[in-house]
Write a protein that holds these residues in place. Structure first.
Motif, PDB file in Angstrom:
ATOM      1  N   GLU A  82       0.827  -1.204   0.000  1.00 20.17           N
ATOM      2  CA  GLU A  82       0.000   0.000   0.000  1.00 20.17           C
ATOM      3  C   GLU A  82       0.867   1.262   0.000  1.00 20.17           C
ATOM      4  O   GLU A  82       0.571   2.240  -0.696  1.00 20.17           O
ATOM      5  N   GLN A  83       1.949   1.235   0.768  1.00 20.78           N
ATOM      6  CA  GLN A  83       2.850   2.372   0.801  1.00 20.78           C
ATOM      7  C   GLN A  83       3.480   2.610  -0.570  1.00 20.78           C
ATOM      8  O   GLN A  83       3.576   3.741  -1.047  1.00 20.78           O
ATOM      9  N   ALA A  84       3.898   1.528  -1.225  1.00 18.13           N
ATOM     10  CA  ALA A  84       4.501   1.641  -2.557  1.00 18.13           C
ATOM     11  C   ALA A  84       3.490   2.163  -3.569  1.00 18.13           C
ATOM     12  O   ALA A  84       3.823   2.979  -4.440  1.00 18.13           O
ATOM     13  N   ARG A  85       2.247   1.710  -3.455  1.00 12.98           N
ATOM     14  CA  ARG A  85       1.222   2.151  -4.391  1.00 12.98           C
ATOM     15  C   ARG A  85       0.970   3.659  -4.271  1.00 12.98           C
ATOM     16  O   ARG A  85       0.752   4.347  -5.271  1.00 12.98           O
ATOM     17  N   ARG A  86       1.031   4.192  -3.080  1.00 16.34           N
ATOM     18  CA  ARG A  86       0.799   5.625  -2.881  1.00 16.34           C
ATOM     19  C   ARG A  86       1.925   6.459  -3.501  1.00 16.34           C
ATOM     20  O   ARG A  86       1.679   7.551  -4.003  1.00 16.34           O
ATOM     21  N   GLN A  87       3.144   5.935  -3.478  1.00 19.36           N
ATOM     22  CA  GLN A  87       4.290   6.688  -3.992  1.00 19.36           C
ATOM     23  C   GLN A  87       4.525   6.472  -5.479  1.00 19.36           C
ATOM     24  O   GLN A  87       5.217   7.264  -6.123  1.00 19.36           O
ATOM     25  N   LEU A  88       3.972   5.410  -6.047  1.00 24.52           N
ATOM     26  CA  LEU A  88       4.354   4.990  -7.394  1.00 24.52           C
ATOM     27  C   LEU A  88       4.041   6.034  -8.458  1.00 24.52           C
ATOM     28  O   LEU A  88       4.880   6.322  -9.316  1.00 24.52           O
ATOM     29  N   GLU A  89       2.854   6.615  -8.431  1.00 25.56           N
ATOM     30  CA  GLU A  89       2.476   7.546  -9.495  1.00 25.56           C
ATOM     31  C   GLU A  89       3.415   8.747  -9.541  1.00 25.56           C
ATOM     32  O   GLU A  89       3.862   9.168 -10.621  1.00 25.56           O
ATOM     33  N   GLN A  90       3.728   9.309  -8.371  1.00 23.78           N
ATOM     34  CA  GLN A  90       4.623  10.463  -8.329  1.00 23.78           C
ATOM     35  C   GLN A  90       6.018  10.093  -8.810  1.00 23.78           C
ATOM     36  O   GLN A  90       6.653  10.833  -9.567  1.00 23.78           O
ATOM     37  N   THR A  91       6.485   8.923  -8.387  1.00 23.35           N
ATOM     38  CA  THR A  91       7.834   8.494  -8.763  1.00 23.35           C
ATOM     39  C   THR A  91       7.912   8.172 -10.246  1.00 23.35           C
ATOM     40  O   THR A  91       8.905   8.483 -10.910  1.00 23.35           O
ATOM     41  N   LEU A  92       6.860   7.560 -10.789  1.00 22.71           N
ATOM     42  CA  LEU A  92       6.833   7.260 -12.216  1.00 22.71           C
ATOM     43  C   LEU A  92       6.879   8.541 -13.048  1.00 22.71           C
ATOM     44  O   LEU A  92       7.570   8.602 -14.077  1.00 22.71           O
ATOM     45  N   HIS A  93       6.143   9.551 -12.627  1.00 22.31           N
ATOM     46  CA  HIS A  93       6.146  10.808 -13.370  1.00 22.31           C
ATOM     47  C   HIS A  93       7.550  11.407 -13.401  1.00 22.31           C
ATOM     48  O   HIS A  93       8.031  11.868 -14.452  1.00 22.31           O
TER      49      HIS A  93
END
Length: 539
Positions: free
Chosen positions: A361-372
């Motif tokens: 869940e923690q990774a999912r919250r950060q993923l979109e910002q990091t991918l951008h």
């Protein structure tokens, strides 16, 4: 009786001696035959093992330099072919270029595999000498495969374009396009000034010289269009087509440089918005880490010590980013990269006190910002290297290739934890690629004999960020951009000439260093080594 006994004993002794002698002779004969067969086998072994190593006379250092040179040459060929494919697609449509598109796609796969080997050789795990040589040979072999694949389609591609037959129309179109781009230069310069007022020098590394470089490409395009007009008037359509191809590539790069400036502005603005969200995530993780440490009651185990160190690092980074956000100039992508690294270390240290569901869940919250941030960094590095490929060496290209691979894994992965790690790695590798490429550009030298007005010898025109290209005129921009390719590889490539098939092309002398550059076109380095010939459709 005693006489008879003696005679029998003597006869027995003689028989035994004869048997012994025969045995010795037989043993010696067998031994000689075995030795002869062994020598024959030893002599036959090299023939049975395959052809002799063509690089046997090269030291490992020399072979490494040669392999790096081939990587650079072939990567230039793929990038040039991809640009030429884009022009043909725009003119004739996707269906007409299917074969060429397939060749470029396959070439990119082979090249990516070669860069993975280069990346392996550059990592922190050392290989023994035999392994190094085997891997370097594999790089050279894969580069040869790419060269043959592209070269096989080069003639058909020339026939498709038939630039001689359409010289007048193409010259008119390119003149209009170059004029349009030149008209946007003041707007681009004003945009760069606004970005410089808002963002730090580090944030603008990949685009700070783009207006200067675009101007140099347009200068070269104008030179080529003028030459093409004179050649058309003189009836030399083959020479006109060569000049038009250079003008087309130059205007294409000028457009790409100016587009990259626009994209950088958009990406930096978006990254600035994402920084705040990621900063909040990191600070929440720091609080969770401190709570976990307090719950452990000060236990002094290794896990608790690692967690304490990770919490302290992340807390420090979060504080630094808060301070930077309040400054007059910021580096949003740089701050994102620092926060990603801190968050990754903290997540790893927290692994022992969190279950898999919480980590996911923690990774999912950060993923979109990091991918951008990763996409923006990879795109920026790609544009920088592509438009300055005449100066960029193998290290930056290998980092960029691996950054693309990691970004693909992040975008296609179904596990948020693994995808997040891949995105963070892609961002880091892209930043490394730009740093390495910028170092190459700053050390790059333009063979001033090509510029005529600059005199003999070699003059450094790169400077910090490569801002001095205009000093060498349009020719300097064309060589830096890989439109014109020196016969000798620059940027510390060791003096091995472009070309994969001829032994004569593997070393260069003083005469080669002043030979005029060749023009990049669809095909491999072997295509560039071929003399220009009449294109179908000419008069």
């Amino acid at each position: 009786m005693p006489v008879q006994t003696t005679e029998v004993d003597l006869f027995s002794v003689l028989c035994c001696l004869a048997i012994i002698v025969l045995g010795v002779v037989l043993a010696l004969t067998v031994a000689r035959r075995r030795k002869g067969r062994g020598q024959g086998t030893a002599q036959a072994t090299p023939q049975q093992a395959g052809p002799a190593d063509p690089f046997a006379a090269y030291s490992t250092t020399q072979l490494n330099t040669y392999a790096n040179g081939q990587l650079v040459a072939v990567d230039n060929a793929v990038r040039t072919s991809e640009q030429e494919l884009g022009f043909a697609t725009a003119e004739y449509g996707a269906e007409a270029v299917t074969t060429f598109a397939a060749a470029v796609a396959a070439a990119k796969e082979d090249l990516a595999a070669a860069f993975r080997i280069r990346h392996q050789l550059d990592d922190e795990i050392p290989e023994d000498d035999d392994t190094q040589r085997r891997l370097l040979r594999e790089i050279v072999d894969r580069c040869s495969t790419v060269d043959r694949r592209l070269d096989a389609e080069a003639d058909a591609f020339e026939k498709l374009r038939a630039m001689q037959a359409n010289a007048e129309e193409l010259a008119q179109s390119l003149t209009a396009r170059a004029g349009q781009l030149r008209g946007t230069l003041p707007v681009a310069e004003a945009k760069l000034t606004r970005l410089t007022d808002r963002y730090t020098e580090g944030a603008l590394t990949a685009v700070a010289g783009n207006v200067t470089e675009a101007t140099a490409r347009l200068d070269f395009a104008d030179e080529q269009l003028t030459a093409a007009g004179a050649d058309i008037a003189a009836g030399d359509r083959g020479k006109a087509a060569l000049s038009l191809r250079g003008a087309e590539q130059a205007t294409g790069q000028a457009g790409a440089l100016l587009d990259a400036l626009d994209k950088a502005a958009t990406d930096l603005d978006a990254a600035g918005q994402h920084v705040t969200g990621l900063l909040d995530e990191v600070q929440a993780e720091v609080a969770a880490g401190k709570a976990a440490m307090q719950a452990a009651g000060g236990a002094g185990g290794a896990d608790q010590m690692n967690l304490a160190a990770a919490v302290a690092r992340a807390d420090q980074v979060a504080g630094d980013v808060r301070t930077q956000l309040a400054g007059a100039k910021t580096d949003p992508l740089g701050m994102m990269r620092r926060l990603e690294t801190a968050a990754s270390g903290l997540a790893e240290a927290m692994g022992g006190v969190r279950d898999a569901a919480n980590r996911t869940e923690q990774a999912r919250r950060q993923l979109e910002q990091t991918l951008h941030a990763a996409r923006a960094a990879v795109d920026s590095a790609t544009g920088y290297i592509t438009t300055r490929r005449g100066a960029v060496g193998s290290t930056a290209r290998a980092r960029l290739s691996e950054a693309h691979a990691q970004l693909d894994r992040a975008e296609s992965g179904t596990d948020p934890v693994a995808a997040l790690a891949a995105a963070e790695r892609a961002h880091d590798l892209a930043a490394q690629a730009v740093d390495s490429a910028r170092d190459d550009v700053e050390r790059w030298s333009f063979p001033s004999a090509y510029g005529g007005q600059l005199g003999g010898g070699r003059v450094i025109i790169g400077g910090p960020g490569g801002f001095g290209t205009a000093a060498a005129g349009g020719m300097g921009g064309a060589v830096l951009g890989g439109i014109l390719l020196e016969n000798m590889l620059g940027g510390g490539m060791g003096g091995f000439r472009i070309g994969l098939t001829s032994e004569a092309n593997q070393t260069g002398g003083a005469a080669a260093s002043v030979a005029p550059p060749v023009q990049g076109r669809f095909g491999g380095p072997s295509t560039w080594a071929r003399p220009e010939k009449e294109q179908p459709g000419g008069n």
